[in-house]
Design an enzyme around this catalytic site. Structure first.
Site, PDB file in Angstrom:
ATOM      1  N   ASP A 132      34.089 -19.347  44.739  1.00 44.46           N
ATOM      2  CA  ASP A 132      32.564 -19.147  44.906  1.00 44.46           C
ATOM      3  C   ASP A 132      32.114 -18.030  45.825  1.00 44.46           C
ATOM      4  O   ASP A 132      31.120 -17.636  45.827  1.00 44.46           O
ATOM      5  CB  ASP A 132      32.024 -20.361  45.364  1.00 44.46           C
ATOM      6  CG  ASP A 132      31.297 -21.374  44.722  1.00 44.46           C
ATOM      7  OD1 ASP A 132      30.989 -21.035  43.715  1.00 44.46           O
ATOM      8  OD2 ASP A 132      31.216 -22.651  45.107  1.00 44.46           O
ATOM      9  N   LYS A 185      30.944 -27.705  34.767  1.00 44.56           N
ATOM     10  CA  LYS A 185      31.929 -26.604  35.253  1.00 44.56           C
ATOM     11  C   LYS A 185      33.435 -27.202  34.576  1.00 44.56           C
ATOM     12  O   LYS A 185      34.102 -26.360  34.067  1.00 44.56           O
ATOM     13  CB  LYS A 185      31.929 -26.329  36.638  1.00 44.56           C
ATOM     14  CG  LYS A 185      30.835 -25.747  37.308  1.00 44.56           C
ATOM     15  CD  LYS A 185      30.658 -25.703  38.780  1.00 44.56           C
ATOM     16  CE  LYS A 185      29.277 -25.259  39.237  1.00 44.56           C
ATOM     17  NZ  LYS A 185      29.150 -25.331  40.637  1.00 44.56           N
ATOM     18  N   GLN A 194      31.576 -28.510  45.880  1.00 54.62           N
ATOM     19  CA  GLN A 194      30.076 -28.616  45.322  1.00 54.62           C
ATOM     20  C   GLN A 194      29.066 -28.871  46.614  1.00 54.62           C
ATOM     21  O   GLN A 194      29.261 -29.909  47.184  1.00 54.62           O
ATOM     22  CB  GLN A 194      29.856 -29.459  44.322  1.00 54.62           C
ATOM     23  CG  GLN A 194      28.449 -29.715  43.608  1.00 54.62           C
ATOM     24  CD  GLN A 194      28.405 -28.412  42.961  1.00 54.62           C
ATOM     25  OE1 GLN A 194      29.138 -28.110  42.078  1.00 54.62           O
ATOM     26  NE2 GLN A 194      27.077 -27.927  43.044  1.00 54.62           N
TER      27      GLN A 194
END
Ligand code: NAP
Length: 306
Positions: A127, A60, A104
């Site tokens: 997200d 990412k 994460q």
């Protein structure tokens, strides 16, 4: 005797489509910079040393570099407490250079995942996991869509496969894939408006449902469990699964396979995503898209408050 020849399934090339999206996002980010001087900024929060998480964050971060985004990675030790982690997130919430925050997952077991996700300012929740954004999605308001399900909808759209009026069967009900993709595709909106069925471990006869799917989306985390004989001829098959299985013929000793048995499904399906190179690359492209959107939202909020 009349013979029927099956056309080969269309392979939905997520790698190619994701590259197109990234190029579009890059151009839009350049335009934003020209107009406002703002560079989209994304912060990654990595707790502990889960090897897969490290790989995902590195990938990412590379995408940020490629698109000219600003990014930082906070690497925190496994022993980090919930309070310490929340404090770090609050600092990122008030950092004007950071428009998106990605924690994460999975987090170490002593940390309550929901508490952490709820500490992220919803405007920076790229997200789309904060309950405010989940709620907005469910009631059909504009919001950041979780990246993998958003990527699936975009794959369908850019392949000219309209879910409207189709029977979509989703196998898996996780908060990051199954539930959000079901919610996205049942909205009364363009490139949605489907009839949606969700299957899970409580479903008695999975193949009864999968065989009825015009569009079958599989997110189970079970290597090659869905075989060709569980698929309706001509169906569109979206395989979200990423599973490592032993492969003595490969140099690494393993290979990646999906939740769908590709060879047998390919014989039956009308279109199918490969693993790797299908849904996977789309997740990162949609993260970049959400981060750009977050930067634009924050520019607007600032303009209104001045
Ligand atoms: P998850 O949280 O483990 O959820 C799996 C879901 O599948 C659960 O709802 C589970 O049902 C259901 N399930 C498992 N085995 C089943 C069975 N035998 N029959 C019916 N349902 C079954 O997984 P996830 O996070 O959604 O991820 C799923 C897969 O997608 C994994 O392989 C993951 O690596 C991959 N993934 C890929 C991307 C990408 O970017 N390509 C992103 C995210 C995930 P219950 O709820 O009843 O337990």
């Amino acid at each position: 005797m009349k013979r029927h020849f099956k056309m080969p399934a269309q392979i939905i090339n997520g790698k190619k489509i994701s590259e197109e999206i990234k190029q579009e996002v890059k151009k839009q980010a350049e335009a934003l910079y020209k107009e406002t001087g703002v560079v989209p900024g994304l912060a990654f929060v990595l707790v502990g040393d889960n090897p897969a998480s490290k790989v995902y964050v590195t990938m990412k971060g590379k995408a940020c570099e490629e698109l000219g985004f600003y990014s930082i990675t906070l690497k925190l030790p496994t022993e980090t407490t919930e309070e310490e982690l929340i404090e770090k997130i609050q600092n990122l919430n008030s950092d004007p250079k950071i428009h998106g925050i990605l924690v994460q997952l999975p987090l170490p077991s002593h940390i309550n995942e929901q508490k952490i996700l709820q500490a992220i300012d919803p405007i920076k929740d790229v997200d789309g996991f904060h309950p405010v954004n989940v709620g907005k999605l469910v009631i059909g308001l504009d919001t950041y869509l979780p990246c993998t399900p958003a990527g699936i909808q975009e794959l369908l759209k850019r392949s000219g496969i309209n879910p409207s009026g189709k029977h979509v069967v989703v196998v898996g009900r996780s908060n990051i894939v199954g539930k959000p993709i079901a919610n996205i595709l049942l909205q009364k909106k363009e490139w949605a408006n489907a009839t949606v069925t969700i299957c899970h471990t409580g479903t008695k006869d999975i193949s009864y449902f999968t065989k009825q799917a015009d569009i079958l989306i599989v997110a189970m985390g079970k290597p090659e469990l869905i075989k060709g004989d569980m698929i309706k001829p001509g169906a569109v098959v979206i395989d979200v699964g990423v599973n490592r299985v032993d492969d003595p013929t490969s140099e690494k000793g393993y290979k990646l396979v999906g939740d769908v048995h590709f060879e047998s499904a390919y014989e039956v399906a009308g279109a199918i995503t490969p693993v790797p190179g299908g849904v996977g690359p789309m997740t990162i492209a949609m993260l970049m898209k959400n981060t750009l959107q977050a930067a634009m939202n924050q520019v607007l909020t600032k303009q209104f408050s001045n």
